[in-house]
Structure formats: structure tokens, C-alpha cells
Design a protein around this motif. Structure first.
Motif, PDB file in Angstrom:
ATOM      1  N   SER A  15     -27.452 -14.171  12.007  1.00  0.00           N
ATOM      2  CA  SER A  15     -27.720 -15.014  10.820  1.00  0.00           C
ATOM      3  C   SER A  15     -26.469 -15.090   9.948  1.00  0.00           C
ATOM      4  CB  SER A  15     -28.883 -14.420  10.016  1.00  0.00           C
ATOM      5  OG  SER A  15     -29.959 -14.158  10.886  1.00  0.00           O
ATOM      6  N   TRP A  16     -25.773 -13.940   9.803  1.00  0.00           N
ATOM      7  CA  TRP A  16     -24.592 -13.915   8.930  1.00  0.00           C
ATOM      8  C   TRP A  16     -23.485 -14.816   9.523  1.00  0.00           C
ATOM      9  CZ3 TRP A  16     -22.261 -13.920   4.705  1.00  0.00           C
ATOM     10  CH2 TRP A  16     -20.913 -13.575   4.561  1.00  0.00           C
ATOM     11  N   VAL A  17     -23.238 -14.736  10.831  1.00  0.00           N
ATOM     12  CA  VAL A  17     -22.174 -15.574  11.431  1.00  0.00           C
ATOM     13  C   VAL A  17     -22.577 -17.040  11.332  1.00  0.00           C
ATOM     14  CG1 VAL A  17     -20.919 -16.114  13.565  1.00  0.00           C
ATOM     15  CG2 VAL A  17     -21.438 -13.739  12.995  1.00  0.00           C
ATOM     16  N   PHE A  18     -23.878 -17.306  11.483  1.00  0.00           N
ATOM     17  CA  PHE A  18     -24.388 -18.690  11.373  1.00  0.00           C
ATOM     18  C   PHE A  18     -24.097 -19.226   9.968  1.00  0.00           C
ATOM     19  CE2 PHE A  18     -27.004 -21.984  13.114  1.00  0.00           C
ATOM     20  CZ  PHE A  18     -27.653 -22.562  12.028  1.00  0.00           C
ATOM     21  N   ILE A  19     -24.444 -18.404   8.963  1.00  0.00           N
ATOM     22  CA  ILE A  19     -24.219 -18.827   7.557  1.00  0.00           C
ATOM     23  C   ILE A  19     -22.721 -18.999   7.306  1.00  0.00           C
ATOM     24  CG2 ILE A  19     -24.389 -18.030   5.144  1.00  0.00           C
ATOM     25  CD1 ILE A  19     -27.008 -16.531   6.181  1.00  0.00           C
ATOM     26  N   ALA A  20     -21.923 -18.074   7.843  1.00  0.00           N
ATOM     27  CA  ALA A  20     -20.466 -18.136   7.609  1.00  0.00           C
ATOM     28  C   ALA A  20     -19.894 -19.438   8.178  1.00  0.00           C
ATOM     29  CB  ALA A  20     -19.794 -16.937   8.275  1.00  0.00           C
ATOM     30  N   VAL A  21     -20.333 -19.821   9.395  1.00  0.00           N
ATOM     31  CA  VAL A  21     -19.781 -21.043  10.000  1.00  0.00           C
ATOM     32  C   VAL A  21     -20.243 -22.267   9.210  1.00  0.00           C
ATOM     33  CG1 VAL A  21     -19.778 -22.486  12.082  1.00  0.00           C
ATOM     34  CG2 VAL A  21     -19.622 -20.000  12.279  1.00  0.00           C
ATOM     35  N   ILE A  22     -21.521 -22.287   8.810  1.00  0.00           N
ATOM     36  CA  ILE A  22     -22.023 -23.411   8.000  1.00  0.00           C
ATOM     37  C   ILE A  22     -21.224 -23.473   6.686  1.00  0.00           C
ATOM     38  CG2 ILE A  22     -24.010 -24.326   6.726  1.00  0.00           C
ATOM     39  CD1 ILE A  22     -24.521 -24.578   9.653  1.00  0.00           C
ATOM     40  N   GLY A  23     -21.069 -22.306   6.034  1.00  0.00           N
ATOM     41  CA  GLY A  23     -20.319 -22.260   4.775  1.00  0.00           C
ATOM     42  C   GLY A  23     -18.895 -22.737   4.977  1.00  0.00           C
ATOM     43  N   GLY A  24     -18.272 -22.280   6.061  1.00  0.00           N
ATOM     44  CA  GLY A  24     -16.892 -22.693   6.351  1.00  0.00           C
ATOM     45  C   GLY A  24     -16.787 -24.202   6.474  1.00  0.00           C
ATOM     46  N   ASN A  25     -17.791 -24.802   7.129  1.00  0.00           N
ATOM     47  CA  ASN A  25     -17.751 -26.257   7.309  1.00  0.00           C
ATOM     48  C   ASN A  25     -17.987 -26.994   5.989  1.00  0.00           C
ATOM     49  OD1 ASN A  25     -17.400 -27.376  10.171  1.00  0.00           O
ATOM     50  ND2 ASN A  25     -18.655 -25.537  10.475  1.00  0.00           N
ATOM     51  N   ILE A  26     -18.916 -26.486   5.175  1.00  0.00           N
ATOM     52  CA  ILE A  26     -19.161 -27.129   3.865  1.00  0.00           C
ATOM     53  C   ILE A  26     -17.883 -27.064   3.030  1.00  0.00           C
ATOM     54  CG2 ILE A  26     -20.458 -26.894   1.690  1.00  0.00           C
ATOM     55  CD1 ILE A  26     -22.812 -25.856   3.501  1.00  0.00           C
ATOM     56  N   PHE A  27     -17.251 -25.877   3.045  1.00  0.00           N
ATOM     57  CA  PHE A  27     -16.006 -25.666   2.292  1.00  0.00           C
ATOM     58  C   PHE A  27     -14.931 -26.629   2.830  1.00  0.00           C
ATOM     59  CE2 PHE A  27     -13.555 -23.283  -0.579  1.00  0.00           C
ATOM     60  CZ  PHE A  27     -12.302 -23.043  -0.023  1.00  0.00           C
ATOM     61  N   TYR A  28     -14.897 -26.781   4.156  1.00  0.00           N
ATOM     62  CA  TYR A  28     -13.885 -27.666   4.794  1.00  0.00           C
ATOM     63  C   TYR A  28     -14.138 -29.119   4.394  1.00  0.00           C
ATOM     64  CZ  TYR A  28     -11.804 -30.512   8.491  1.00  0.00           C
ATOM     65  OH  TYR A  28     -11.110 -31.473   9.162  1.00  0.00           O
ATOM     66  N   LEU A  29     -15.414 -29.563   4.463  1.00  0.00           N
ATOM     67  CA  LEU A  29     -15.728 -30.963   4.128  1.00  0.00           C
ATOM     68  C   LEU A  29     -15.434 -31.230   2.657  1.00  0.00           C
ATOM     69  CD1 LEU A  29     -19.043 -31.379   6.165  1.00  0.00           C
ATOM     70  CD2 LEU A  29     -16.780 -32.365   6.687  1.00  0.00           C
ATOM     71  N   TYR A  30     -15.768 -30.233   1.822  1.00  0.00           N
ATOM     72  CA  TYR A  30     -15.523 -30.406   0.371  1.00  0.00           C
ATOM     73  C   TYR A  30     -14.021 -30.584   0.151  1.00  0.00           C
ATOM     74  CZ  TYR A  30     -14.937 -29.190  -4.558  1.00  0.00           C
ATOM     75  OH  TYR A  30     -14.565 -29.203  -5.863  1.00  0.00           O
ATOM     76  N   ASN A  31     -13.218 -29.716   0.792  1.00  0.00           N
ATOM     77  CA  ASN A  31     -11.762 -29.796   0.593  1.00  0.00           C
ATOM     78  C   ASN A  31     -11.206 -31.107   1.128  1.00  0.00           C
ATOM     79  OD1 ASN A  31     -11.151 -27.545  -0.751  1.00  0.00           O
ATOM     80  ND2 ASN A  31     -10.732 -26.269   1.053  1.00  0.00           N
ATOM     81  N   THR A  32     -11.723 -31.523   2.293  1.00  0.00           N
ATOM     82  CA  THR A  32     -11.139 -32.696   2.945  1.00  0.00           C
ATOM     83  C   THR A  32     -11.534 -33.970   2.228  1.00  0.00           C
ATOM     84  OG1 THR A  32     -11.574 -31.449   4.959  1.00  0.00           O
ATOM     85  CG2 THR A  32     -10.801 -33.724   5.225  1.00  0.00           C
ATOM     86  N   TYR A  33     -12.822 -34.123   1.869  1.00  0.00           N
ATOM     87  CA  TYR A  33     -13.250 -35.431   1.343  1.00  0.00           C
ATOM     88  C   TYR A  33     -13.355 -35.416  -0.167  1.00  0.00           C
ATOM     89  CZ  TYR A  33     -14.002 -36.235   6.252  1.00  0.00           C
ATOM     90  OH  TYR A  33     -13.808 -36.347   7.605  1.00  0.00           O
ATOM     91  N   VAL A  34     -14.088 -34.447  -0.714  1.00  0.00           N
ATOM     92  CA  VAL A  34     -14.355 -34.510  -2.172  1.00  0.00           C
ATOM     93  C   VAL A  34     -13.054 -34.256  -2.925  1.00  0.00           C
ATOM     94  CG1 VAL A  34     -15.606 -33.446  -4.071  1.00  0.00           C
ATOM     95  CG2 VAL A  34     -16.716 -33.745  -1.809  1.00  0.00           C
ATOM     96  N   ARG A  35     -12.370 -33.150  -2.631  1.00  0.00           N
ATOM     97  CA  ARG A  35     -11.183 -32.788  -3.430  1.00  0.00           C
ATOM     98  C   ARG A  35     -10.097 -33.839  -3.221  1.00  0.00           C
ATOM     99  NH1 ARG A  35      -8.700 -26.800  -3.299  1.00  0.00           N
ATOM    100  NH2 ARG A  35     -10.539 -26.371  -4.570  1.00  0.00           N
ATOM    101  N   ARG A  36     -10.004 -34.463  -2.001  1.00  0.00           N
ATOM    102  CA  ARG A  36      -8.896 -35.417  -1.783  1.00  0.00           C
ATOM    103  C   ARG A  36      -9.083 -36.638  -2.685  1.00  0.00           C
ATOM    104  NH1 ARG A  36      -8.287 -37.633   4.138  1.00  0.00           N
ATOM    105  NH2 ARG A  36     -10.150 -38.647   3.392  1.00  0.00           N
ATOM    106  N   GLU A  37     -10.380 -36.997  -2.945  1.00  0.00           N
ATOM    107  CA  GLU A  37     -10.581 -38.171  -3.817  1.00  0.00           C
ATOM    108  C   GLU A  37     -10.151 -37.856  -5.255  1.00  0.00           C
ATOM    109  OE1 GLU A  37     -14.580 -38.689  -2.745  1.00  0.00           O
ATOM    110  OE2 GLU A  37     -13.864 -39.477  -0.805  1.00  0.00           O
ATOM    111  N   GLU A  38     -10.361 -36.595  -5.707  1.00  0.00           N
ATOM    112  CA  GLU A  38     -10.048 -36.298  -7.147  1.00  0.00           C
ATOM    113  C   GLU A  38      -8.590 -36.350  -7.427  1.00  0.00           C
ATOM    114  OE1 GLU A  38     -11.779 -32.450  -7.240  1.00  0.00           O
ATOM    115  OE2 GLU A  38     -13.794 -33.291  -7.278  1.00  0.00           O
TER     116      GLU A  38
END
Lengths: 204, 260, 207, 279
Positions: free
Chosen positions: D256-279
Motif C-alpha cells: 500500500s505504501w509503495v502504491f501511495i508513493a508512486v501515485i503521489g510521485g505522479n501527482i507531484f510530477y503532473l503538478y510540476n509539469t502542467y500546473v507550475r509551468r503555466e504560473e
């Protein structure tokens, strides 16, 4: 003269061995020669092991004598080797109580621990590399997440993780790996032919 | 006298080898053009990057232990890896970074040393060859952890993993990624491909490592052998399409004949 | 006071277990000690096995009159010629024998086990009467085998419409690699749990 | 060089958090099992029922091929199964034919635990323990055909004819059930040498070997306990929580922890790539 020793004879030995292995595949009487050749290869491999050990020992002795950085670990390696050789050669060879004890508490434990440490590397690799960077990467991430979570016993209570995982491991894996294996076979055949024709000389 | 059950296999084997040989000889006239293998085109870039940063490059082939050269699955992979090593060593001799070879199989210690030595001699720099950088490190996980120790302490700039790997593939790619090295992997063992695919910058799958030697040599005859292999793949594709068509029309008779 | 070798063994086992786990923090003297001593033990053991092989396959048959073994023993001994520079090339003969046996067996194994058996295993019907799910699965397998095969064809230029075959081949491999990566996580944890159980229950005897 | 230093520092911080939590989530269930619910796989239920349905005084061939490589997955399995067999009124004969280490590992790791659980019956009358026989499949075939032709003394060195439990047992046909714990080599040896005798055969498979073994269910193998999870389910069925159950808890927490970590990593990655790049 050196080109004969260096190129022609090794090529002849390798080519003859390949042809004997082919012959054994189709002609029964060749089986005796082929088995002998395979045993010869095991003997030569055993000598190669001795040679590798000698060159490693020379490397570590030189590191100690020249006080190269980390030379004291060379002492540990030579000590470990000496200890294992002593207990291994106690009668019955590789079967004495001392050998079993040392093998159990150093070799087996180290083997299991270094294998267990893979849990660190695979969890960090999953965290760092399973990212939805592209469509292909997303396919890999989705397949990995399903098959990983399906192995957690609790997943059986949280939806069809297990059937989905077994589908991934049965259908797409079979299809893709079969294509990879068939083409690898073609590559091995061509590689063997190039050794037979002397185009490829791995002993160079 | 004749061993039953292997006759068709033997005929197919000789047939494919003749096809490959013919394509090799025909290639003299018309140089065949092959599709790019990105991992092999990236060799020069990786060694160049190492030269700039002044950090060494590392080449290793997995932890087979003894008897790997004469092993039906490990032997061919070691030979194709050594093919790539001869080009790597030539690049390293040319561009200057140190090349460290960690050897996990005792029988490939001699060829590995000879190939790197010959590369330096061919580039006219025999004195630059350092035999101490060709390190035999036992086998199994002992070799893997000793090699990771070298990867981390030497902070290698590029790491090349081409050969028959077992569970140590994941240990290598993770730690070389951790020190920021460029990673190029290649194996024909399907059970290790997932880790190379996930972590390596460039990655060769099965057949690509076998064709690597021919691809890198660029010689007409060698490229011809790859074209010959494509014949075998075409043979497999057509055979499968025919059999699937026959199976869907219920012609199992045809299938049984094909069931070799 | 009789030495309880088992207790000493458990402490050595714990010392080596924790030592190797410290690689997670980074290379350190504890790790290098356990790594170097174990490396020596592995090579020492492989040497002993090598001597046993030479005795059982080489010396004993020779004693019983099988003279042909002398060739293998000679080729093996010639490997050591590489320490004398001008005779270095004699060591290639033994390597050539191993290369020849490996290539020969490799081709045989490739043709039988990898090429023909795998092709034969793909002789499946895309239409399975009465079992829609099996039909879909068969179609997917057939498509994936053919597209993965075409991905490895090097000398044929897949122009615009047909390059979808290459993409499909790559995608099916990515799915297969992802599934295998995810599925393998569990095996790594099995031994990970076993090692911590050893530390906690056998060594520290907490639970 | 600053960026690389920053990236290295963030990389180390990720590792420490990821692995620190992983170690904690591994240690807690080992010290005190969490008692998370364990869903029972139908195959494990079948494995359990077959043993429960054995008639009183039934004879069981317990094949032990648990070598050092597969202790993690199969030691809990054979321990749970042996415990249940001893608790019931059965005649048990343990064979260590295919793996040379299995006999010593059973003596060092399983026997003490069986004694702690107080389930061991009278040796010689209710159960017998036969030694390792070299020869893998050929040895198995020989023993299956005629036990006494190949095995003369038991694990302790006493002639097997003096053991009361061995009376009337000459070959595999005299058994009511054959159980095997081992990886694919012993499994396929049993499929070829034991199953043709018609005696019902059940086994535990390593998780990674299951795809190879499933095709043999249900005709040749009446039930297959699926790796460590299967062993945990069997432990909960027989009421003896052991290594497998605590391992099953750890599999739940760590996965469960590795599952959450990978999901979190991807959310963090998408946020950095799309949301932060627009700001």
C-alpha cells in the motif's frame, strides 16, 4: 606463426565444437563425443575460475603492497578467501561441519540479505521511474500498479485487482514476450553462424 | 542412427543459416540499410559526456559465475556484449575517459581483458591501457555489491549493462541512476527486461543486442547477416498468419502438419 | 564453558545482514568490510568447486585410462599462459572451446525451444465458438506477437501507415514490462520480511 | 553544479522518507501482527478441505523439498500443514527426496516449532521421518514404486521395519493423500512419477511459479496453495497464526505504501509539469 596460434587454431577449435554440437543434435553416435566436449568445457571453465582467482589475488596483493586507497579491504577479501578455502578443503570436501557453519552464517546470510535489499531498490525505482511522462510510460505505470497492488492480500477485498493482474500476466505478457523470444532466437542463430564463419572472434 | 524428433528442427536450422549466409554474400554488392538502434547511436554521446566530466565509464555483463561462455543462453549474450565492448573501448581510448570493466564470470575475464587491450593498441596508445581497471569480482550478489561500490565511489559518468543479467540488474540500474550516470542496458533475459526498460536511458531488447555487433561494425557482410535474420522473422510472421487463418477455419489438419 | 557456535553464528549473521542493508545510506566501512570478506568467501568457494570439477571430470577419468581428457586439461592449463606476455595467445584456445560449445548449444536451443515451439504455441484460433472472452484474448495475443515481431525487423522500412505496427509492438512490450515489474515487487519483499524477522525474532528475540 | 547538488539532496530526502516508512511498516507487523482480515482464496479452502476430509487413521505422504532458497515462502506453509496433520488422527510419513537441504532445514526450523506447539505425536507409531535419497526424479520413481527397495533406515538411523507406522506401507499406492512443498523441479517430478498412481496430490506453489503450475489444476493437482499469501490463509483457517500471517500483514502495509508513493510521485510530477509551468 603467431597469426596461426592467435587466429586460425582458435577459430578451428570453435568451429569444430559448433559442428560437433550440431552433429549430436541429429546423429545418435555423435552423443559420446558431444558429452565429452561438454565435460571438457566444464574442465576449462574450472581452470578459468582458478585463473580469475589468481589474477584477483595478484590485484589485491599489489593493492596492499602499494598501500592503494582502501588496501585494508583487500586484506579482508584475501582473509575471506583463505578462510573459505581452508574449511572447504577439510574432508569431506565442501561438506565438513566448519564449512557448513561458515557457509550458512556468511554466504547464505549475505546472499539472502543482498537479495532482500532489492526491496529498497525496487521501491525507489518504482517511485522515481513509474511516471506518466508519455503514452507508452502510462501503459507501463498502469500495468505495474495493477499487478503490484494485486499481490497485497487485502486487494482481494477492494475490487477485481487479482483477476485484472492475472489477465495482464497471461495475455499481454504472453504476446509481447513470445515476439521477443522468437526474434532473439533469430539473433542467436546468426551470431552462431558468424562465429562458425570466423567473422566473429569473441576469444580475440 | 538419426535422432527422431529433431529432423525438422535441424532442417530449419540449416535452412535459416544458408539464408543468412546468402544475404551476407549478396550484401557485398548492395549495402543494406538498417533501422536505427537508439542505444547504439548513444554510445558515442555517453563516452563523450564522460570525457567532459572527467569521470570514468563502466561496462559489465552480469553475474553468471563459472561455465557461462559454454551456457546456451548466457554464452551468446556475453559474446554480443563483448562485441559492444570492443567499440566502447575504442571510443574510450580515443576520447580519453577511463573504462572500468567489472567481470562477474570467470571465463569472460580473458576475452574482456584482451578486447580492451587490443582497442588501446589499435588506437596507438598501448601504454594507456590499465589492466587493473579490468576487475574480477566473484559472482552473484557479491559481484553486484562490489561493482555498486565502484559505481558509487568512482561516480561513473556512464554505465553499460549488456549481457545475461539476473536479479543484480535492478541493483545496478538503481545505483547508477542515483549517482546521475547515463545508463545503457541490454539483455535477452525476459525476466530482467522490465528493470532496464523502466530505469535505463537507452535499452536494447533481446535481438537488438545480438545485432549490435553487426550494426556497430558497419561492414557490408555483417549487415547482410542482420538482413538474413529478417528472413527468419518474415518466415515466422507468414507461418503464424497461415496457421491462425487455418485455425480460424477449423482446419486443424493443416495445424497438425504445422505442429512440428 | 562450551562455545555455543549457534549464538556466535546468529551474531555474525546479524552483523552481515545489517552491514549490507547500510548500502541504503551509502558506501561505508561496515558495508565494505562485509562486502569484501564475502567476496573472498564466494571466490574461495568457487575455487573449491572448480577443483572438484577438475578432479571428478578430469583427473579421475584420466586415472581410469580415458586419455582424451588430457586435451581439456592442457587447454585449461594453457589459460595460465596469459601471464607470460609473448605466449599470451595460447590462452585463447581454451576460450575458443567454451565459445564453440556455447554457440553450438545456443543455436540448437534457439531453433527448437525459442523459435519453433513459440511459433507453434501461437497457432491459436481468433474465433472460439461459445467463448467470446477467449476469442478476444486470442486476438490480442496474435496481434501482439505479430507487432512485436515486426518491431525487430531491421532491414524493412515501415512507411507512414504501416509504422503503426511498430508502435503497437512497442506498446505491447511496455504493458508486458510494466506487469512484470509490478508483479516482481512481491518476491523482493518476501526475503525482505524474512531478513527482518531474523533480526527481530532470532537475533533480538523481541517477538 | 548547484542544481545537481540540490537535486541530489532532494533525491536523498525522497529515499530516506520512502525507505524509513518502509522499514517501520515492516517491523511493526513482525513484532505485533495487526490482524488485518485475510480473504480466503478458494484454492486454499480446497487445500484445507481435502486434509479435513481425510478418514481417521488415513495415511499421508508429506513431501518436504523446502531448500534454503524458498524458506521465505514455503517454511510457513509446511509448518502449518504439518501442525494440522499432527492434530488430526492420521499416519504421516515425511519424505525428503528431492532437496538435499530440506532435511536439515526441517530439523532446525520446523521441528522446534512443532514441539513448542505441542502437537508432536509418538514417533514410530503415528509418524515416520525418512532421509534424503540422492537422484532427484529417478529416486522419487524408485521410492514411489517400492519404498523399502531404496530406503532402509529412517532419519534417526533406525531400520524402517521396526516402525509400527510403516507396516502395510510399501509404495505410494498405500497412501490416502500426497502433499508436496517445493519449487517447480520437485513439482514436475511428482506430476510425472506420483500423480499417475492415482493417489490425490496437493501442493504449495511459489508465487512466481504459479503461472507454470496452474494448467495442472484440477486434474493432476487437486489443490495448490498460492505462495506466501496461501500459507497465511491456511494459517488463519487452522487457527495457528505464524510467520505467514505476519508476513501477509507486511505485504499489505508495504505494498500500500509503495502504491501511495508512486501515485503521489505522479501527482507531484503532473503538478510540476502542467500546473507550475503555466504560473
Amino acid at each position: 606463426m603467431t597469426s596461426i596460434i592467435r587466429d586460425q587454431i582458435p577459430w578451428f577449435i570453435a568451429g569444430a565444437s559448433i559442428i560437433i554440437m550440431f552433429g549430436d543434435y541429429i546423429l545418435d553416435p555423435m552423443a559420446v563425443i558431444a558429452t565429452a566436449l561438454r565435460n571438457w568445457a566444464v574442465i576449462v571453465a574450472a581452470f578459468a575460475m582458478g585463473l580469475a582467482m589468481v589474477s584477483m589475488t595478484i590485484f589485491h596483493f599489489r593493492a596492499i603492497s602499494q598501500r592503494q586507497s582502501g588496501w585494508y579491504y583487500s586484506i579482508c577479501t584475501l582473509a575471506g578467501m583463505l578462510a573459505m578455502i581452508i574449511v572447504a578443503f577439510m574432508p569431506p570436501m565442501t561438506g565438513s561441519a566448519q564449512f557448513n557453519w561458515l557457509y550458512k552464517w556468511v554466504n547464505t546470510v549475505s546472499g539472502q540479505t543482498t537479495y532482500a535489499a532489492l526491496a529498497f531498490w525496487i521501491s525507489a525505482a518504482a517511485y522515481r521511474t513509474l511516471r506518466v511522462r508519455s503514452f507508452e510510460a502510462t501503459l507501463m505505470v498502469v500495468a505495474a500498479m495493477i499487478c503490484m497492488f494485486a499481490n497485497a492480500p487485502l486487494s482481494a477485498l477492494l475490487g477485481p485487482w487479482k483477476p485484472a493482474a492475472s489477465w495482464f500476466l497471461a495475455v499481454p505478457s504472453t504476446g509481447a514476450y513470445r515476439g521477443i523470444v522468437i526474434t532473439s532466437a533469430c539473433g542467436m542463430i546468426a551470431l552462431g553462424l558468424r562465429v562458425l564463419l570466423g567473422r566473429l572472434r569473441p576469444w580475440e | 542412427m538419426i535422432r527422431s524428433g529433431n529432423v525438422l528442427d535441424f532442417v530449419v536450422m540449416i535452412g535459416l543459416m544458408i539464408a543468412i549466409y546468402l544475404m551476407m554474400s549478396r550484401a557485398e554488392k548492395k549495402m543494406p540499410k538498417l533501422r536505427r538502434i537508439p542505444a547504439l547511436d548513444a554510445l558515442e554521446e555517453a563516452v563523450g559526456r564522460a570525457a567532459e566530466t572527467g569521470r570514468p565509464i563502466l561496462f559489465t555483463q552480469g553475474s553468471g559465475g563459472t561455465g557461462t561462455l559454454s551456457h546456451p543462453e548466457e554464452g551468446p549474450q556475453i559474446m554480443s556484449g563483448l562485441n559492444v565492448l570492443s567499440h566502447l573501448a575504442a571510443l574510450a581510448a580515443n576520447l580519453g575517459p577511463r573504462i572500468i570493466c567489472c567481470v562477474g564470470q570467470s571465463d569472460s575475464l580473458i576475452p574482456t581483458t584482451e578486447i580492451v587491450r587490443e582497442a588501446y593498441i589499435a588506437q596507438g596508445m598501448p601504454e594507456a591501457f590499465r589492466e587493473d581497471d579490468i576487475r574480477f569480482l566473484g559472482s552473484g550478489n557479491a559481484y553486484a555489491f562490489a561493482a555498486v561500490d565502484i559505481i558509487r565511489t568512482e561516480e561513473v559518468a556512464a554505465a553499460f549493462f549488456i549481457g545475461p543479467f539476473y536479479n543484480e540488474s535492478l541493483t545496478f540500474v538503481f545505483h547508477s541512476d542515483d549517482v546521475g550516470a547515463m545508463k545503457i542496458g541490454g539483455t535477452a533475459f525476459t525476466h530482467q527486461m522490465p528493470f532496464f526498460a523502466a530505469v535505463c536511458d537507452y535499452f536494447m531488447i533481446g535481438e537488438e543486442i545480438y545485432a549490435a555487433g553487426a550494426y556497430l561494425s558497419g561492414e557490408a557482410e555483417e549487415l547482410g547477416s542482420v538482413v538474413g535474420e529478417d528472413f527468419a522473422k518474415g518466415f515466422s510472421i507468414i507461418l503464424i498468419i497461415l496457421a491462425v487463418a487455418a485455425a480460424s477455419f477449423g482446419l486443424s489438419g493443416f495445424l497438425n502438419f504445422m505442429r512440428i | 564453558m562450551a562455545i555455543d557456535w549457534n549464538i556466535i553464528g546468529i551474531w555474525i549473521g546479524a552483523f552481515y545482514t545489517i552491514g549490507f542493508f547500510t548500502l541504503a545510506i551509502g558506501v561505508n566501512p561496515w558495508l565494505r568490510f562485509v562486502e569484501s570478506t564475502w567476496l573472498g568467501a564466494v571466490v574461495g568457494f568457487a575455487f573449491a568447486v572448480g577443483v572438484k570439477n577438475i578432479l571428478s571430470l578430469g583427473i579421475n577419468p584420466l586415472m581410469k585410462g580415458d586419455v582424451s581428457v588430457v586435451i581439456a586439461l592442457a587447454l585449461g592449463a594453457l589459460l595460465f599462459s596469459r601471464f607470460i606476455n609473448q605466449y599470451r595467445h595460447f590462452s585463447k584456445w581454451g576460450v575458443a572451446l567454451m565459445v564453440g560449445v556455447g554457440s553450438g548449444l545456443g543455436i540448437r536451443g534457439a531453433v527448437d525451444g525459442m523459435l519453433l515451439k513459440q511459433i507453434e504455441a501461437t497457432f491459436i484460433s481468433p474465433i472460439v465458438i461459445g467463448d467470446l472472452w477467449q476469442s478476444i484474448n486470442n486476438i490480442i495475443i496474435i496481434v501482439m506477437v505479430l507487432t512485436t515481431l515486426s518491431y525487430f525487423v531491421f532491414s524493412f522500412e515501415f512507411k507512414k501507415p504501416s509504422d503503426i505496427l511498430l508502435k503497437l509492438g512497442r506498446w505491447s512490450m511496455m504493458i508486458a514490462f510494466g506487469a512484470a515489474f509490478g508483479n516482481t515487487v512481491t518476491f523482493r519483499f518476501n526475503l525482505f520480511i524474512e531478513r527482518f524477522t531474523f533480526l527481530i525474532r532470532t537475533w533480538l528475540q523481541i517477538a | 553544479m548547484g542544481v545537481a547538488k540540490e537535486q541530489k539532496r532532494r533525491g536523498n530526502r525522497d529515499k530516506i522518507v520512502l525507505w524509513g516508512v518502509l522499514i517501520i511498516l515492516t517491523i511493526i507487523p513482525i513484532i505485533r501482527p495487526l490482524g488485518l482480515p485475510i480473504p480466503i482464496d478458494p484454492m486454499t479452502q480446497e487445500f484445507y478441505n481435502i486434509i479435513e476430509d481425510l478418514p481417521p487413521g488415513g495415511k499421508v505422504w508429506l513431501g518436504n523439498a523446502v531448500g534454503s532458497g524458498i524458506i521465505a515462502e514455503q517454511l510457513p506453509g509446511i509448518l502449518g500443514c504439518a501442525t494440522r496433520l499432527f492434530e488430526k488422527d492420521l499416519k504421516i510419513v515425511i519424505f525428503n527426496i528431492i532437496d538435499i537441504e530440506a532435511e536439515t532445514i526441517f530439523a532446525q526450523r520446523s521441528m522446534p516449532e512443532l514441539e513448542n506447539r505441542g502437537v508432536l505425536k509418538e514417533y514410530g507409531k503415528d509418524w515416520a521421518w525418512l532421509p534424503y535419497v540422492p537422484g532427484v526424479e529417478t529416486a522419487l520413481a524408485a521410492v514411489a514404486a517400492d519404498i523399502r527397495a531404496t530406503i532402509t533406515v529412517d532419519h534417526y538411523g533406525t531400520p524402517i521395519d521396526q516402525l509400527e507406522v510403516m507396516e502395510g506401507i510399501n509404495s505410494v499406492n498405500d497412501f490416502d493423500l500426497v502433499i508436496l512443498f517445493g519449487h517447480t523441479t520437485p513439482f514436475f517430478a511428482y506430476i510425472r512419477q506420483i500423480v499417475p498412481s492415482g493417489v490425490p496430490f496437493i501442493t504449495q506453489g511459489l508465487t512466481m511459479d504459479l503461472p507454470l503450475m496452474m494448467p495442472y489444476y484440477p486434474i493432476q493437482a487437486k489443490a495448490i496453495m498460492k505462495g506466501l499469501n496461501g500459507a497465511a490463509e491456511y494459517e488463519s483457517l487452522i487457527g495457528w497464526p505464524g510467520l505467514a500471517i505476519s508476513a501477509s500483514d507486511v505485504l499489505n502495509t508495504t505494498h500500500s505504501w509503495v502504491f501511495i508513493a508512486v501515485i503521489g510521485g505522479n501527482i507531484f510530477y503532473l503538478y510540476n509539469t502542467y500546473v507550475r509551468r503555466e504560473e
